[in-house]
Enzyme design. Sequence first.
Site, PDB file in Angstrom:
ATOM      1  N   ALA A   1       0.826  -1.197   0.000  1.00 38.11           N
ATOM      2  CA  ALA A   1       0.000   0.000   0.000  1.00 38.11           C
ATOM      3  C   ALA A   1       0.867   1.256   0.000  1.00 38.11           C
ATOM      4  O   ALA A   1       0.559   2.242  -0.683  1.00 38.11           O
ATOM      5  CB  ALA A   1      -0.931   0.001   1.208  1.00 38.11           C
TER       6      ALA A   1
ATOM      7  N   HIS B   1      -9.695 -10.238   0.034  1.00 38.84           N
ATOM      8  CA  HIS B   1     -10.055  -9.481  -1.164  1.00 38.84           C
ATOM      9  C   HIS B   1     -11.541  -9.583  -1.497  1.00 38.84           C
ATOM     10  O   HIS B   1     -12.195  -8.579  -1.794  1.00 38.84           O
ATOM     11  CB  HIS B   1      -9.234  -9.968  -2.363  1.00 38.84           C
ATOM     12  CG  HIS B   1      -7.808  -9.531  -2.329  1.00 38.84           C
ATOM     13  ND1 HIS B   1      -6.899  -9.863  -3.312  1.00 38.84           N
ATOM     14  CD2 HIS B   1      -7.117  -8.792  -1.426  1.00 38.84           C
ATOM     15  CE1 HIS B   1      -5.717  -9.346  -3.013  1.00 38.84           C
ATOM     16  NE2 HIS B   1      -5.831  -8.696  -1.870  1.00 38.84           N
TER      17      HIS B   1
ATOM     18  N   LYS C   1      -3.361  -8.132  -6.770  1.00 38.81           N
ATOM     19  CA  LYS C   1      -3.330  -9.530  -7.178  1.00 38.81           C
ATOM     20  C   LYS C   1      -2.963 -10.397  -5.972  1.00 38.81           C
ATOM     21  O   LYS C   1      -2.331  -9.898  -5.033  1.00 38.81           O
ATOM     22  CB  LYS C   1      -2.361  -9.715  -8.351  1.00 38.81           C
ATOM     23  CG  LYS C   1      -0.897  -9.354  -8.008  1.00 38.81           C
ATOM     24  CD  LYS C   1      -0.191 -10.487  -7.288  1.00 38.81           C
ATOM     25  CE  LYS C   1       1.086 -10.073  -6.655  1.00 38.81           C
ATOM     26  NZ  LYS C   1       1.592 -11.050  -5.676  1.00 38.81           N
TER      27      LYS C   1
END
Length: 351
Positions: free
Chosen positions: A28, A97, A115
């Site tokens: 991040a 996710h 991903k």
Amino acid sequence: MAGSGPGGQSPQGGRTLRWGVVATGRIAHKVTRDLARLEDAQLHAVSSRSQGSARAFAEEHGFAASYHDGPSGSGYQQLFADPRVDVVYVATPHAQHFEVVRAALEAGKHVLCEKPFTVNASEARELVQLAGERNLFLMEAVWTRFLPATRRALELIRGGTIGTVRWVQADLGFPAAYDPADRLWDPAAGGGALLDLAVYPLTWAVAALGFPQRLTAQGHLNQDGVDVQNTLTLKYPEGAAAQLTSSLQAAGPGMATISGTAGWIRTGSPLFNPRTLEICGLDGRIEVEDFHEEAEGFIHELRETARCIRAGLQESPLMPWNETLQVMELLDQAREQLGLRYANDLREAGT
């Protein structure tokens, strides 16, 4: 904070997008540094489980707001409830996710998700369907697909520079110290070499040869049921093949080699962010092309996300939903052969 023009317009004349970032881990930080370089982006909000992490991240990168888990709900739920957020970047561990992206879409936010897109193909299909129903942009953040070196390699391949591609060899690995609390080794987080690393070698194989007729997977699971190393063999018509290795046990060259009937192309290392390409013809002469830039490399997928949202697209032509789904199906096949199961699979099975 990235700047915007008068009236919320970017210098290029497009609407400035207000970004939210979910999670405050290493990836991040890296992506946000490139996000701050965009002329048409405003760093609006970040969320984390802890108040300290959220506030520190917001202060470091110049976000206007920060959210964290508390009586008002999870940090990401509070971020999604913020009407000033247009698009979110999801950087949570793999196993989260699906839950986080689904909540973002249900809240009407466009999404760029790290991903692997999800843990299994069933989750991926559900998210794609939801984005379609809500008319929202959704993309898997396989940043390698958008890099100048990758796009140049595809240009050379499709232009016939190395003839017909017959095989691809790619690897990515490093010796990771075992730590059951680290996401890499945690089954609950979707840990292991396959989900964390294999998407990069797969990216080069699929780019050069497309999707295979058959996949064979071999590897080794540790005592926690996490794969520490794997090799994927992809078989194509007329004998074309790809051999791909990802490992948490050993360091490799971290390159991709695409070989054809008229020569070969080899990426620099690491193959997920190559800054050089070697191109060799049948005469044995090697030409080197350089792709050095100041940004980390994430800026290209971020620009594509912004471009697609402003254009009213739901998916990027460079990273379409169908390819994300097919890659997730390949990873499902590999996990089945390796005996690799996660809690997310149990949710899918309804047990």
